[in-house]
Design a protein around this motif. Structure first.
Motif, PDB file in Angstrom:
ATOM      1  N   ALA A 133       0.825  -1.207   0.000  1.00 54.39           N
ATOM      2  CA  ALA A 133       0.000   0.000   0.000  1.00 54.39           C
ATOM      3  C   ALA A 133       0.859   1.258   0.000  1.00 54.39           C
ATOM      4  CB  ALA A 133      -0.935   0.001   1.205  1.00 54.39           C
ATOM      5  N   VAL A 134       1.914   1.289   0.826  1.00 54.70           N
ATOM      6  CA  VAL A 134       2.748   2.496   0.837  1.00 54.70           C
ATOM      7  C   VAL A 134       3.564   2.599  -0.446  1.00 54.70           C
ATOM      8  CG1 VAL A 134       2.842   2.657   3.353  1.00 54.70           C
ATOM      9  CG2 VAL A 134       4.642   1.423   2.146  1.00 54.70           C
ATOM     10  N   GLN A 135       3.920   1.462  -1.030  1.00 53.79           N
ATOM     11  CA  GLN A 135       4.612   1.512  -2.317  1.00 53.79           C
ATOM     12  C   GLN A 135       3.692   2.026  -3.421  1.00 53.79           C
ATOM     13  OE1 GLN A 135       7.891   0.968  -3.504  1.00 53.79           O
ATOM     14  NE2 GLN A 135       8.146   1.447  -1.339  1.00 53.79           N
ATOM     15  N   ALA A 136       2.428   1.633  -3.377  1.00 51.59           N
ATOM     16  CA  ALA A 136       1.471   2.149  -4.355  1.00 51.59           C
ATOM     17  C   ALA A 136       1.300   3.660  -4.202  1.00 51.59           C
ATOM     18  CB  ALA A 136       0.124   1.439  -4.201  1.00 51.59           C
ATOM     19  N   SER A 137       1.288   4.132  -2.947  1.00 51.62           N
ATOM     20  CA  SER A 137       1.203   5.581  -2.707  1.00 51.62           C
ATOM     21  C   SER A 137       2.432   6.290  -3.265  1.00 51.62           C
ATOM     22  CB  SER A 137       1.068   5.862  -1.211  1.00 51.62           C
ATOM     23  OG  SER A 137      -0.189   5.446  -0.720  1.00 51.62           O
ATOM     24  N   ALA A 138       3.599   5.679  -3.090  1.00 57.42           N
ATOM     25  CA  ALA A 138       4.829   6.284  -3.599  1.00 57.42           C
ATOM     26  C   ALA A 138       4.822   6.337  -5.119  1.00 57.42           C
ATOM     27  CB  ALA A 138       6.033   5.493  -3.095  1.00 57.42           C
ATOM     28  N   GLU A 139       4.337   5.298  -5.742  1.00 58.96           N
ATOM     29  CA  GLU A 139       4.286   5.294  -7.208  1.00 58.96           C
ATOM     30  C   GLU A 139       3.360   6.387  -7.721  1.00 58.96           C
ATOM     31  OE1 GLU A 139       3.168   1.313  -8.215  1.00 58.96           O
ATOM     32  OE2 GLU A 139       4.989   0.453  -7.296  1.00 58.96           O
ATOM     33  N   ARG A 140       2.225   6.567  -7.055  1.00 54.32           N
ATOM     34  CA  ARG A 140       1.286   7.620  -7.474  1.00 54.32           C
ATOM     35  C   ARG A 140       1.865   9.007  -7.241  1.00 54.32           C
ATOM     36  NH1 ARG A 140      -2.513   3.928  -5.215  1.00 54.32           N
ATOM     37  NH2 ARG A 140      -2.387   4.993  -3.193  1.00 54.32           N
ATOM     38  N   ALA A 141       2.647   9.162  -6.170  1.00 56.24           N
ATOM     39  CA  ALA A 141       3.179  10.482  -5.804  1.00 56.24           C
ATOM     40  C   ALA A 141       4.486  10.811  -6.495  1.00 56.24           C
ATOM     41  CB  ALA A 141       3.373  10.551  -4.288  1.00 56.24           C
ATOM     42  N   ALA A 142       5.075   9.865  -7.179  1.00 52.83           N
ATOM     43  CA  ALA A 142       6.382  10.082  -7.811  1.00 52.83           C
ATOM     44  C   ALA A 142       6.310  11.208  -8.832  1.00 52.83           C
ATOM     45  CB  ALA A 142       6.855   8.795  -8.477  1.00 52.83           C
ATOM     46  N   PHE A 143       7.394  11.954  -8.930  1.00 56.70           N
ATOM     47  CA  PHE A 143       7.499  13.023  -9.897  1.00 56.70           C
ATOM     48  C   PHE A 143       8.082  12.442 -11.194  1.00 56.70           C
ATOM     49  CE2 PHE A 143       8.140  16.420  -6.351  1.00 56.70           C
ATOM     50  CZ  PHE A 143       6.776  16.385  -6.072  1.00 56.70           C
ATOM     51  N   ALA A 144       7.203  12.001 -12.073  1.00 58.94           N
ATOM     52  CA  ALA A 144       7.653  11.380 -13.314  1.00 58.94           C
ATOM     53  C   ALA A 144       8.070  12.421 -14.350  1.00 58.94           C
ATOM     54  CB  ALA A 144       6.556  10.476 -13.883  1.00 58.94           C
ATOM     55  N   GLU A 145       7.375  13.558 -14.369  1.00 57.14           N
ATOM     56  CA  GLU A 145       7.692  14.589 -15.343  1.00 57.14           C
ATOM     57  C   GLU A 145       7.223  15.936 -14.813  1.00 57.14           C
ATOM     58  OE1 GLU A 145       5.625  13.377 -18.812  1.00 57.14           O
ATOM     59  OE2 GLU A 145       3.634  13.551 -17.922  1.00 57.14           O
TER      60      GLU A 145
END
Length: 319
Positions: free
Chosen positions: A301-313
């Motif tokens: 769950a926290v990894q999913a949150s990190a993926e959503r919050a990541a600064f991709a661009e």
């Protein structure tokens, strides 16, 4: 390593706090520098560190040697290697370029060196890397504007941050420059709610436009703020071991990470300073499992949150 081959995401990692001790020693010998204290940054932090200010000062030994392009490149490249060994597939490094000007380097040279190290490391390991530039408290308007302008004009930089001593130091002087950063499409994350209370988080969100908060653990005492973070999806970059070392929380057993999650706040887990705190994402996961009984689903769950919050661009700006 992550289970089922899934790579992890780390959003909050300070370059100068993550330099390998042997690298600090080798760079000091190469540069003819007699370091002011022990190379072992870890020994400077544990067990005597009791505040954010002490924690920051413990990292000064790395700054002594990170004053040349070659040294900055090496530190960045090795960080990507360490991410890869830790199972990190997306890593965001941050650093304050103005701290690397002691020997006359200009900001473009400093940023180029770090960006090249991250990029070359990414090319070899396959880790997706991003670069965030920090300005510092207390505010120096000229320095803050210089960081924002350098970030806006460098293709490798994804965002900006405010770091440094926090308690009693206002974020508001940084607001004009951060408005310009947002207008340029830069992503915004701000250290707040670590050594200071919820007011600092409110200022980071309302005045600086923060999309993520560095640490933010003291938000737990403000129910209205928790609702705001949850509703707007503003992620906290929580660093459990570091939060204890800087006295943001009294002990790991008293860490509010689960209370934050229960309030619906997007919580992510990072290392902060891998060398100074002597941690990896794998060890932080194990700590949370031992302390709070986390399961594979909790970590997922926290990894999913990190993926959503990541600064991709960068954000698209109006022309």
């Amino acid at each position: 390593m992550p289970e089922h081959g899934r790579s992890a995401t780390e959003l909050h990692c300070h370059l100068d706090g993550s330099v390998r001790p042997q690298t600090i020693a080798e760079l000091a010998r190469q540069q003819g520098i007699e370091l002011a204290g022990p190379v072992d940054v870890i020994s400077r932090v544990r067990p005597s560190c009791t505040s954010l200010v002490e924690y920051i000062s413990a990292i000064d030994v790395a700054l002594d040697v990170l004053q040349t392009p070659d040294a900055l490149y090496r530190a960045a490249y090795e960080l990507v290697e360490d991410w890869h060994a830790d199972g990190v597939g997306h890593g965001e490094a941050r650093f304050a370029p103005n701290l690397h000007r002691r020997r006359g380097l200009d900001l473009p040279t400093i940023i180029d060196a770090v960006a090249s190290g991250l990029g070359d490391g990414a090319g070899v390991t396959g880790v997706a890397t991003r670069l965030i530039l920090c300005t510092l408290r207390p505010a120096d308007p000229e320095a803050t504007w210089s960081v924002v302008e350098a970030a806006a004009t460098h293709d490798a930089v994804i965002g900006v941050d405010v770091a440094g001593p926090e308690a009693g130091v206002s974020l508001l002087p940084h607001a004009p420059a951060f408005r310009a950063a947002r207008d340029a499409g830069l992503r915004i994350t701000v250290h707040a709610g670590e050594a200071d209370g919820p007011r600092s988080v409110w200022d980071a969100v309302d005045e600086l436009g923060a999309e993520r908060i560095g640490h933010g653990v003291r938000s737990v005492s403000d129910a209205r703020l928790l609702r705001r973070l949850a509703t707007d999806g503003i992620a906290l970059e929580v660093c459990p071991t570091s939060n204890v070392q800087t006295n943001a929380v009294p002990s790991i057993t008293e860490h509010p990470i689960d209370r934050l999650r229960e309030a619906g706040v997007p919580v992510t887990v990072s290392c902060d300073a891998r060398t100074a705190s002597d941690v990896t994402l794998a060890s932080e996961r194990a700590l949370l499992e031992r302390t709070f009984g986390w399961t594979r689903d909790d970590w997922g769950a926290v990894q999913a949150s990190a993926e959503r919050a990541a600064f991709a661009e960068r954000r698209v700006t109006a022309s």
